[in-house]
Write a protein that holds these residues in place. Structure first.
Motif, PDB file in Angstrom:
ATOM      1  N   VAL A 161      -3.206   0.132   2.044  1.00  0.00           N
ATOM      2  CA  VAL A 161      -2.145   1.130   2.009  1.00  0.00           C
ATOM      3  C   VAL A 161      -1.479   1.251   3.374  1.00  0.00           C
ATOM      4  O   VAL A 161      -0.259   1.443   3.481  1.00  0.00           O
ATOM      5  N   GLY A 162      -2.270   1.137   4.439  1.00  0.00           N
ATOM      6  CA  GLY A 162      -1.681   1.189   5.772  1.00  0.00           C
ATOM      7  C   GLY A 162      -0.695   0.075   6.010  1.00  0.00           C
ATOM      8  O   GLY A 162       0.377   0.277   6.602  1.00  0.00           O
ATOM      9  N   GLU A 163      -1.012  -1.141   5.574  1.00  0.00           N
ATOM     10  CA  GLU A 163      -0.078  -2.253   5.725  1.00  0.00           C
ATOM     11  C   GLU A 163       1.158  -2.049   4.868  1.00  0.00           C
ATOM     12  O   GLU A 163       2.262  -2.438   5.261  1.00  0.00           O
ATOM     13  N   LEU A 164       0.980  -1.420   3.712  1.00  0.00           N
ATOM     14  CA  LEU A 164       2.135  -1.138   2.863  1.00  0.00           C
ATOM     15  C   LEU A 164       3.064  -0.122   3.529  1.00  0.00           C
ATOM     16  O   LEU A 164       4.292  -0.231   3.426  1.00  0.00           O
ATOM     17  N   MET A 165       2.493   0.864   4.231  1.00  0.00           N
ATOM     18  CA  MET A 165       3.321   1.868   4.889  1.00  0.00           C
ATOM     19  C   MET A 165       4.138   1.283   6.036  1.00  0.00           C
ATOM     20  O   MET A 165       5.202   1.817   6.378  1.00  0.00           O
ATOM     21  N   ARG A 166       3.656   0.180   6.630  1.00  0.00           N
ATOM     22  CA  ARG A 166       4.372  -0.412   7.759  1.00  0.00           C
ATOM     23  C   ARG A 166       5.510  -1.328   7.336  1.00  0.00           C
ATOM     24  O   ARG A 166       6.290  -1.794   8.185  1.00  0.00           O
ATOM     25  N   LEU A 167       5.648  -1.593   6.025  1.00  0.00           N
ATOM     26  CA  LEU A 167       6.747  -2.433   5.556  1.00  0.00           C
ATOM     27  C   LEU A 167       8.060  -1.671   5.640  1.00  0.00           C
ATOM     28  O   LEU A 167       8.084  -0.442   5.539  1.00  0.00           O
ATOM     29  N   PRO A 168       9.184  -2.334   5.791  1.00  0.00           N
ATOM     30  CA  PRO A 168      10.491  -1.657   5.812  1.00  0.00           C
ATOM     31  C   PRO A 168      10.741  -0.943   4.483  1.00  0.00           C
ATOM     32  O   PRO A 168      10.616  -1.545   3.413  1.00  0.00           O
ATOM     33  N   ARG A 169      11.099   0.318   4.565  1.00  0.00           N
ATOM     34  CA  ARG A 169      11.281   1.113   3.352  1.00  0.00           C
ATOM     35  C   ARG A 169      12.445   0.616   2.488  1.00  0.00           C
ATOM     36  O   ARG A 169      12.309   0.559   1.264  1.00  0.00           O
ATOM     37  N   PRO A 170      13.616   0.291   3.053  1.00  0.00           N
ATOM     38  CA  PRO A 170      14.701  -0.179   2.172  1.00  0.00           C
ATOM     39  C   PRO A 170      14.336  -1.443   1.393  1.00  0.00           C
ATOM     40  O   PRO A 170      14.594  -1.543   0.185  1.00  0.00           O
ATOM     41  N   GLY A 171      13.726  -2.407   2.068  1.00  0.00           N
ATOM     42  CA  GLY A 171      13.346  -3.623   1.361  1.00  0.00           C
ATOM     43  C   GLY A 171      12.254  -3.375   0.335  1.00  0.00           C
ATOM     44  O   GLY A 171      12.257  -3.960  -0.753  1.00  0.00           O
ATOM     45  N   GLN A 173      11.788  -0.611  -1.295  1.00  0.00           N
ATOM     46  CA  GLN A 173      12.378   0.085  -2.447  1.00  0.00           C
ATOM     47  C   GLN A 173      13.138  -0.885  -3.331  1.00  0.00           C
ATOM     48  O   GLN A 173      13.081  -0.799  -4.563  1.00  0.00           O
ATOM     49  N   ARG A 174      13.873  -1.834  -2.725  1.00  0.00           N
ATOM     50  CA  ARG A 174      14.604  -2.803  -3.545  1.00  0.00           C
ATOM     51  C   ARG A 174      13.642  -3.704  -4.314  1.00  0.00           C
ATOM     52  O   ARG A 174      13.922  -4.088  -5.450  1.00  0.00           O
ATOM     53  N   ARG A 175      12.480  -4.020  -3.746  1.00  0.00           N
ATOM     54  CA  ARG A 175      11.563  -4.961  -4.389  1.00  0.00           C
ATOM     55  C   ARG A 175      10.648  -4.275  -5.399  1.00  0.00           C
ATOM     56  O   ARG A 175      10.383  -4.833  -6.475  1.00  0.00           O
ATOM     57  N   CYS A 176      10.172  -3.050  -5.105  1.00  0.00           N
ATOM     58  CA  CYS A 176       9.164  -2.405  -5.953  1.00  0.00           C
ATOM     59  C   CYS A 176       9.643  -1.107  -6.604  1.00  0.00           C
ATOM     60  O   CYS A 176       8.892  -0.518  -7.387  1.00  0.00           O
ATOM     61  N   GLY A 177      10.803  -0.615  -6.258  1.00  0.00           N
ATOM     62  CA  GLY A 177      11.300   0.602  -6.890  1.00  0.00           C
ATOM     63  C   GLY A 177      10.978   1.847  -6.078  1.00  0.00           C
ATOM     64  O   GLY A 177      10.173   1.847  -5.138  1.00  0.00           O
ATOM     65  N   ARG A 178      11.637   2.956  -6.457  1.00  0.00           N
ATOM     66  CA  ARG A 178      11.493   4.216  -5.744  1.00  0.00           C
ATOM     67  C   ARG A 178      10.148   4.890  -6.009  1.00  0.00           C
ATOM     68  O   ARG A 178       9.651   5.659  -5.179  1.00  0.00           O
ATOM     69  N   ALA A 179       9.521   4.607  -7.144  1.00  0.00           N
ATOM     70  CA  ALA A 179       8.281   5.297  -7.505  1.00  0.00           C
ATOM     71  C   ALA A 179       7.172   5.039  -6.488  1.00  0.00           C
ATOM     72  O   ALA A 179       6.384   5.934  -6.169  1.00  0.00           O
ATOM     73  N   LEU A 180       7.113   3.830  -5.942  1.00  0.00           N
ATOM     74  CA  LEU A 180       6.062   3.513  -4.971  1.00  0.00           C
ATOM     75  C   LEU A 180       6.248   4.322  -3.693  1.00  0.00           C
ATOM     76  O   LEU A 180       5.289   4.842  -3.119  1.00  0.00           O
ATOM     77  N   LEU A 181       7.490   4.456  -3.229  1.00  0.00           N
ATOM     78  CA  LEU A 181       7.749   5.261  -2.039  1.00  0.00           C
ATOM     79  C   LEU A 181       7.449   6.731  -2.291  1.00  0.00           C
ATOM     80  O   LEU A 181       6.958   7.439  -1.398  1.00  0.00           O
ATOM     81  N   ASP A 182       7.732   7.209  -3.493  1.00  0.00           N
ATOM     82  CA  ASP A 182       7.446   8.619  -3.812  1.00  0.00           C
ATOM     83  C   ASP A 182       5.938   8.899  -3.755  1.00  0.00           C
ATOM     84  O   ASP A 182       5.519   9.953  -3.284  1.00  0.00           O
ATOM     85  N   VAL A 183       5.140   7.957  -4.234  1.00  0.00           N
ATOM     86  CA  VAL A 183       3.688   8.148  -4.186  1.00  0.00           C
ATOM     87  C   VAL A 183       3.202   8.170  -2.743  1.00  0.00           C
ATOM     88  O   VAL A 183       2.374   9.004  -2.353  1.00  0.00           O
ATOM     89  N   LEU A 184       3.712   7.290  -1.922  1.00  0.00           N
ATOM     90  CA  LEU A 184       3.310   7.277  -0.517  1.00  0.00           C
ATOM     91  C   LEU A 184       3.724   8.560   0.198  1.00  0.00           C
ATOM     92  O   LEU A 184       2.946   9.138   0.973  1.00  0.00           O
ATOM     93  N   ASP A 185       4.942   9.028  -0.063  1.00  0.00           N
ATOM     94  CA  ASP A 185       5.404  10.261   0.586  1.00  0.00           C
ATOM     95  C   ASP A 185       4.594  11.465   0.121  1.00  0.00           C
ATOM     96  O   ASP A 185       4.275  12.355   0.921  1.00  0.00           O
ATOM     97  N   ALA A 186       4.264  11.513  -1.168  1.00  0.00           N
ATOM     98  CA  ALA A 186       3.466  12.638  -1.673  1.00  0.00           C
ATOM     99  C   ALA A 186       2.063  12.625  -1.088  1.00  0.00           C
ATOM    100  O   ALA A 186       1.496  13.666  -0.751  1.00  0.00           O
ATOM    101  N   ALA A 187       1.473  11.440  -0.942  1.00  0.00           N
ATOM    102  CA  ALA A 187       0.122  11.352  -0.392  1.00  0.00           C
ATOM    103  C   ALA A 187       0.094  11.796   1.061  1.00  0.00           C
ATOM    104  O   ALA A 187      -0.880  12.417   1.512  1.00  0.00           O
ATOM    105  N   ARG A 188       1.147  11.544   1.818  1.00  0.00           N
ATOM    106  CA  ARG A 188       1.186  11.900   3.234  1.00  0.00           C
ATOM    107  C   ARG A 188       1.731  13.302   3.465  1.00  0.00           C
ATOM    108  O   ARG A 188       1.786  13.756   4.608  1.00  0.00           O
ATOM    109  N   GLY A 189       2.142  14.000   2.400  1.00  0.00           N
ATOM    110  CA  GLY A 189       2.649  15.355   2.549  1.00  0.00           C
ATOM    111  C   GLY A 189       4.080  15.434   2.989  1.00  0.00           C
ATOM    112  O   GLY A 189       4.534  16.502   3.447  1.00  0.00           O
ATOM    113  N   HIS A 190       4.878  14.336   2.854  1.00  0.00           N
ATOM    114  CA  HIS A 190       6.273  14.341   3.262  1.00  0.00           C
ATOM    115  C   HIS A 190       7.189  14.907   2.202  1.00  0.00           C
ATOM    116  O   HIS A 190       8.345  15.254   2.506  1.00  0.00           O
TER     117      HIS A 190
END
Length: 463
Positions: A161-171, A173-190
């Motif tokens: 998960v740490g390596e996933l967080m270090r990937l560029p967010r725009p790329g 999101q284009r490759r895996c969709g917005r749902a993956l970013l939403d899960v990461l943001d919710a887990a970190r309290g953002h």
């Protein structure tokens, strides 16, 4: 455990024999011919998850269902009440064990963070910084939105998960969709997490199907406790206390069907915890003789009332509180029977020998009867009332009982019983030469002259 002929979950013994999740049914049977295979039952799983959720409502009213057979509890407001997070986790584990289930607990400042820790068995992280450090080492496959892209993520060397967080967010999101970013943001309290909390139903009825035909009533206590735990959670969520419950023991169905056996428990004081109810049911079941095997249980809360607040008395009552005494009486009733545990029940009758009766200790007396039993301004009543008044000798115009009696109170006239056993008496508190006090009366017979020699009787003794 099979789902569509594919192994979904395995026990430790099956894993040691080489069976792995994802195998086909035939492959598992080839490795272990005598393996026990069970088809997944989604309906029973949902019922079990709902039962656990109802029981956990006693720790917090904010309980919701998560993905993959998980429950999310917001316990921030409950920590002080239950003595901290360690104590609360121990209570949750004890409740799960009493329900017959095992669970992996995860604690974190965010719901998604706690979900990920529980799914990985990583334990507790009480701060955001520590939680993020724990999340960085988790496998990326724990994130449900990342699972369709695991092959691509492994190909680029993104395994945690740490390596996933270090990937560029725009790329990403284009490759895996917005749902993956939403899960990461919710887990970190953002981002804020919104849930639909489970609401307790307006009434409580819970059923339990037993695994076999039970012929010993004592063996039903474990199943009954599972239902009581669910009722405890329901009571806490609804802010109710129960006064009457009914446990139905269901017997065989079909051609040999018979009506359920009912066990009713009436409580003198309403309760909302299960420990006292478990003791009462244990006494009831110990005296019960089953006429037929039991295949199921049904618990219903028949009578409830709003939960009363705890006493705010500065000094506790000696010998225990009122609730402790009521629980003792209820336990005695369950053990000895209703007719063998009685309480004094004053009657609205001024005649002393008719002013008191006996009623079951669970019956609630009317305040009007208690008030009418001792009229205002009357003399004190003795603790020992004789079963039958004793006629006294009269010497030198004074009643005599071991010694001459001296009246130390004014007269209290009682004229009652015009509908039967009429009494016209003047009661006094008398004192003997040994300073003992007696309750005596002078009988007034209708139609007699006041100058006639009165008749005196002893009716009670003061302590």
């Amino acid at each position: 455990m099979l789902e569509q002929e594919v192994v979904l979950a395995v026990s430790d013994l099956a894993r040691q024999s080489g069976v792995r999740p994802g195998m086909r049914r035939g492959g598992a049977l080839m490795l272990v011919p005598d393996i026990g295979l069970h088809e997944r039952a989604p309906v029973q799983e949902a019922e079990a998850l709902h039962a656990v959720a109802m029981a956990l409502l006693q720790y917090t009213p904010q309980v919701t269902e998560g993905e993959e057979a998980t429950l999310l509890l917001d316990v921030g407001a409950s920590l002080r009440l239950f003595g901290g997070i360690r104590r609360l986790c121990a209570l949750v584990r004890a409740s799960m064990a009493a329900l017959g289930f095992t669970a992996v607990l995860g604690v974190a400042p965010t719901a998604r963070g706690a979900w990920l820790l529980a799914r990985s068995g990583a334990g507790r992280s009480l701060t955001i910084e520590r939680m993020e450090r724990r999340l960085h080492g988790l496998p990326v496959g724990l994130l449900p939105p990342a699972r369709p892209y695991l092959a691509w993520l492994e190909g680029i060397g993104c395994l945690t998960v740490g390596e996933l967080m270090r990937l560029p967010r725009p790329g990403l999101q284009r490759r895996c969709g917005r749902a993956l970013l939403d899960v990461l943001d919710a887990a970190r309290g953002h981002t804020a997490e919104m849930f639909g909390w489970i609401e307790a139903p307006p009434s409580f009825v819970a059923k339990l199907e037993l695994f076999g035909r039970i012929e010993d009533a004592d063996l039903l206590l474990a199943g009954a406790r599972r239902l009581l735990l669910q009722m405890t959670g329901w009571l806490c969520a609804r802010q109710f206390a129960v006064e009457r419950i009914s446990l139905l023991l269901e017997h065989e169905r079909g051609r040999v069907a018979r009506p359920p056996t009912a066990i009713d428990i009436m409580l003198a004081e309403p309760v909302w915890r299960d420990d006292h109810l478990v003791r009462l049911l244990k006494e009831k079941l110990a005296k019960l003789e089953l006429e037929a095997p039991v295949i199921g249980l049904c618990l219903e809360a028949l009578q409830v009332r709003p939960m009363a607040p705890h006493s705010d008395s500065l000094f506790p009552e000696p010998g225990g509180s009122k609730e402790d005494r009521q629980r003792l009486f209820e336990l005695l009733v369950a053990r000895l029977g209703t007719d063998n545990v009685l309480q004094a029940a004053p009657r609205a009758d001024h005649r002393p020998e008719h002013a008191n009766g006996w009623a079951p200790v669970q019956d609630k007396l009317r305040p009007a009867d208690v008030a009418a039993a001792l009229p205002p301004g009357s003399l004190p009543r003795p603790a020992w009332l004789l079963a039958k008044p004793i006629a006294l000798l009269v010497r030198e115009h004074r009643p005599f009982y071991c010694s001459p009696l001296r009246m130390v109170s004014s007269a209290e006239r009682i004229e009652a019983g015009w509908w039967g056993e009429t009494q016209t008496r003047d009661y006094f508190i008398a004192q003997g030469e040994d300073n003992a006090h007696y309750w005596v009366y002078r009988e007034r017979l209708p139609g007699t002259d006041d100058d006639a020699e009165p008749r005196w009787y002893l009716h009670g003794l003061f302590g």
